[in-house]
Design an enzyme around this catalytic site. Sequence first.
Site, short mmCIF file in Angstrom:
data_model
loop_
_atom_site.label_atom_id
_atom_site.label_comp_id
_atom_site.label_asym_id
_atom_site.label_seq_id
_atom_site.Cartn_x
_atom_site.Cartn_y
_atom_site.Cartn_z
N HIS A 1 0.79 -1.25 0.00
CA HIS A 1 0.00 0.00 0.00
C HIS A 1 0.81 1.29 0.00
CE1 HIS A 1 -2.90 -3.03 1.38
NE2 HIS A 1 -3.88 -2.18 1.21
N ASP B 1 0.45 -0.24 -8.06
CA ASP B 1 0.15 -0.57 -6.67
C ASP B 1 -0.94 -1.62 -6.60
OD1 ASP B 1 1.08 0.50 -4.01
OD2 ASP B 1 -1.08 0.48 -3.68
N GLY B 2 -0.84 -2.49 -5.59
CA GLY B 2 -1.88 -3.51 -5.39
C GLY B 2 -3.22 -2.92 -5.02
N HIS B 3 -3.21 -1.77 -4.40
CA HIS B 3 -4.47 -1.12 -4.01
C HIS B 3 -4.58 0.22 -4.74
CE1 HIS B 3 -7.94 0.27 -1.98
NE2 HIS B 3 -7.86 -0.57 -0.97
N HIS C 1 -11.10 -7.68 -4.93
CA HIS C 1 -11.33 -6.79 -3.79
C HIS C 1 -12.21 -5.61 -4.22
CE1 HIS C 1 -10.11 -3.82 -0.66
NE2 HIS C 1 -10.00 -4.90 0.09
N GLU D 1 -12.52 -9.71 1.03
CA GLU D 1 -13.36 -8.50 0.93
C GLU D 1 -13.77 -8.30 -0.53
OE1 GLU D 1 -10.71 -5.45 2.66
OE2 GLU D 1 -11.66 -5.88 4.58
N GLU E 1 -18.58 -3.69 2.45
CA GLU E 1 -17.76 -2.79 3.25
C GLU E 1 -18.20 -1.34 3.05
OE1 GLU E 1 -13.53 -3.34 2.61
OE2 GLU E 1 -13.09 -1.38 3.48
N CYS F 1 -16.48 1.23 2.96
CA CYS F 1 -15.59 1.86 1.98
C CYS F 1 -16.02 1.57 0.55
CB CYS F 1 -14.15 1.38 2.17
SG CYS F 1 -13.29 2.18 3.54
N CYS G 1 -10.09 1.86 7.90
CA CYS G 1 -10.29 2.60 6.64
C CYS G 1 -11.67 3.25 6.57
CB CYS G 1 -10.08 1.68 5.45
SG CYS G 1 -10.93 0.10 5.59
N CYS G 2 -12.69 2.56 7.12
CA CYS G 2 -14.07 3.02 6.91
C CYS G 2 -14.44 4.31 7.65
CB CYS G 2 -15.06 1.91 7.26
SG CYS G 2 -14.90 0.45 6.22
#
Lengths: 619, 619
Positions: A140, A188-190, A246, A298, A314, A316, A382-383
């Site tokens: 991240h 990036d993975g996210h 995800h 997720e 989620e 988010c 995160c949320c």
Amino acid sequence: MRTVVVDSSRSAYAKLKPVPLDDVRLQDSFWAPRIQTLLKVTIPTQYRLLEETGRLDNFRRAAGKVSGPFRGLVFNDSDVYKWIEAASYALAYEYDSHVERMVDQVAEEVAAAQDEDGYLNTYFTFEKRNERWKNLRDLHEMYCAGHLFQAAVARHRAQGKRDLLDVSLRFADHIYKVFGPEGREGVDGHPEVEMALVELYREVGRREYLELAHLLIERRGRGLIGGSPYHLDHLPFKRLSELTGHAVRALYLCCGATDVYMETGDPELREALERLWRDLVERKMYVTGGVGSRYEGEAIGEAYELPNERAYAETCAAVANVMWNWRMLLATGEARFADVMELALYNGALAGISLSGDRYFYVNPLADRGGHRRQTWFECACCPPNIARLIAYTPAMIYAKSVDGIYLNLYAANKARIELEDGSVYLEQRTVYPWEGVVEVKVKPEGLDEFPLFLRIPGWTRKARVEVNGRGLEHVNPGSYVKVERRWREGDVVRLVFEMGPLLLEAHPHVTYNTCRVAIRHGPLIYCLEQPDNVYDVWDLAIVPGQLDVEWRPDLLGGVNVVKGAALYFDSSKWAGRLYAPAGSVEVTPREVEFKAIPYYSWANREPGPMIVWVKRTQ
Amino acid sequence: MRTVVVDSSRSAYAKLKPVPLDDVRLQDSFWAPRIQTLLKVTIPTQYRLLEETGRLDNFRRAAGKVSGPFRGLVFNDSDVYKWIEAASYALAYEYDSHVERMVDQVAEEVAAAQDEDGYLNTYFTFEKRNERWKNLRDLHEMYCAGHLFQAAVARHRAQGKRDLLDVSLRFADHIYKVFGPEGREGVDGHPEVEMALVELYREVGRREYLELAHLLIERRGRGLIGGSPYHLDHLPFKRLSELTGHAVRALYLCCGATDVYMETGDPELREALERLWRDLVERKMYVTGGVGSRYEGEAIGEAYELPNERAYAETCAAVANVMWNWRMLLATGEARFADVMELALYNGALAGISLSGDRYFYVNPLADRGGHRRQTWFECACCPPNIARLIAYTPAMIYAKSVDGIYLNLYAANKARIELEDGSVYLEQRTVYPWEGVVEVKVKPEGLDEFPLFLRIPGWTRKARVEVNGRGLEHVNPGSYVKVERRWREGDVVRLVFEMGPLLLEAHPHVTYNTCRVAIRHGPLIYCLEQPDNVYDVWDLAIVPGQLDVEWRPDLLGGVNVVKGAALYFDSSKWAGRLYAPAGSVEVTPREVEFKAIPYYSWANREPGPMIVWVKRTQ
């Protein structure tokens, strides 16, 4: 000041331009109190938690001010950034010196933690310094950078303060050097940094940031982060036709791609986004606008895989769904995106925060037995700041502008002054939306007189009427913007009436979870049955299709419309000790009862008990 | 030889004693061909895979015969042990020199890998030697030991070979020294060694093994492995009332506790087992006898959480369910345990292996769109040898003995000679069970004449009739054993008739996944609709309750009864592009069609396509 959220003002391929959120003054009883709660409760309590959980100390540690180990998860910096973003937009809407001081102090702590070379991530310091940019898939780093950039842009737009913007430019330059066209191939993975880079480009005009964002999207599908559908890395973005993996990552990637599209007009991006949007809303989205069916990973599930008790959904992901559809709306001016934006905002996302403003859902089931309750914080947090920033910038999504006209996307009582090329327009919405479907818009042109108003006719209404000074218009179609073009004069009133009577929804037959079940929709709101309003177990009620009534209850849950109707109660205790039985062998004599339903966003604010969105129906 | 599976012969608190499997000679067309396939296909192909995947090399490496790294997962030894167990029982049933040579060779490799001090686990060798017994929660050391003991006992009972038994005794002594009453407190994260230690005790009579097994059960709930409900370590076993966490672990623990109960008669164990069994069969078991609703953690879900498409229902969990109910049946002689044993055996477990005997399911969904297919092997390959050993010892569960009589638990054409205290009895079952509910039992007493026969009347039948030499008995109740006591003479025939007509089942109303859905049961078999037998998408069919017909199809899937009936087809393509719609707004004119259903165990042996167990029904 131009505190816009997603600045498409100069985006060549965006149909709509944003309206600064500080040009809109809410006067409603739905959003205005929520923003007050945000400023008075949510932002201060989150600040305290950022402090208590070591998230701020991580920055002080990186700056050499305190010692001790890094605390928490590798992406904890991003929670601080999202909080800055939320607080900055909230301050743009309403000044609060206490909050401003908190943000200034945190911004200073962040800035002090930056390295000489521009790098900034408090995890990858000291003993972890050598691990920088080594595991892009899981760690991240660009994700955190993206949230820093968004926070910096928000702070710059809202308060005109450059501190974090300068930090961000140095960091973005560093990333450009490492991963730009002359650098290493990496993504990036996210996803997150893509949309942030575009916003940074919009804020300061440096084209290399847009170029890098575009590159990060184009590089997907080459296996740089493993090539899995989970990371949407199995195909080039432009060839994707299914949202997989995800949920938040997938939707953030779509946000970034939409932002890049608005700047570049790349038609293949637009086509891919259209396919992915259809895959989402036609096959993979909860009726609440929530996304993500699986606890494992997720993840978004297969088509029609939309379990209720075990929905992940989620918070988010619902926030991301709003963000993406807001961008798609800016890009195209098409009402279908406003419909999904509104749905996810009022339901899937808003359920993520308690009415008190200090408790949160990470996971949002659509059915529960009373065990699922909001928490004050999460290890992976995160949320909470994500729903905070969404609420903070909701006023900015009410309006938008086209080249010559004004778009009304969301309805809420407010006054706004909207600047067009040749003058400005003062607008006043009078409505108790979302509780009733009547909106009066007073129009007062200032320095210009002829311009179109584009009025969104929600897709959820069966019938709508639009009157200008009492004269009805023709061709008013749900799920579109009605264009009203005329020479406006002070005192002109546009009256919108959306038929809002509550109705029952059913789901595609392949959503096996919802067979013989219905959900209740009333205007933009999805309802649920919660135990405190009902005598018998709400899982044991079957709605009798027919008349549904609405009662305004100002005392309940901050003021809500309750939807009422007839149901049959089938006592499941007759099944005691049995899990399976020959069909018809367990005889239960149903009992006629009244059911009461409340808006889904407001559940779990009272004593625990069963809740259900997709209620059984009689046939 | 006395090749019994679970040797309760001398267990003071077991109501029933086992019958050696080599005393039973199957003559049916259901199990007999499966055991042939096991010997000719399953065991040889698994042997090849154990070799190819390095599982056998791991033993050679530990013995110093080959070099290179340990290959695969930490618990890979257990796959080898389960294969030995399967092959040993299969050999007991039918000699096969090729298989015997394989097993002898593997047993030799295993024995050579044992340490001086008795320890044996090929992962914890060389560089990992210092990690022995350090992480009991996650690293499966006792679990692997348990599978070694079970393999050794099987080999000793079946072939009279002591090699692995001696290895096991040395290892068990080592474990007793480390973790016995004078040693460290410790329990394994994955139960298995408990039942294995009891069997080892039964085989060689050393009471300390029973003592250790008892201790390992008593030690749970003290937080020695973290104290989580996931590991059933949050409460002492005797206080548990809910099955939680990893499905296979939970059921294996219950097996061990039942074995300990049979030896000790500990009443609190019995009460806990009763509570847990009720929790399982009344709230948490699939209609197939499968267990485990969640992918995350391979876990049992909440009460009534029984999703279909996303059922996990690991093959090992269904095998474990058979194992546990077999033990509960031995302990109590109560027919309800035989019912669940039969259900899990014929459905949830048997679906885990292809008709060809060389492809396996790890996960067993109850609805699918065609994507879920059996594999030749898995990285985590617990299921293939587990279903193999279950099939190998199925003949041993057909009969059991009480002090003076004979229990008929399962029905399948066979000849058996059963030894009682004062003589033996020759029995011959003539039946085409499970395809028809008629069983003729010829009884020939040898050396004694008066003894009771206990005939299981399955719980699934609505009506049963028992005749002795043509004379009907009274008080024949489904879900019980009927006792027939008389002076038997050669030529006596008991005729059992179970009404087997296919019927529709429904589920407890809180199984929200199955609202307005029915499953088809025909005798012990649960059926499913699979696409190759049906013209229209089986997910779009709704069964019209009414007449169901059965057709014997010798050519289909190795010979099955097909269940046929009326359904309405609702074309879901009318929903194209829509996920939610106002109730009734998508008009679909149903079409009357015939549906065909096949046994669940036989699905996914033809071309891929939709499958569904819980079919919609009309109302």
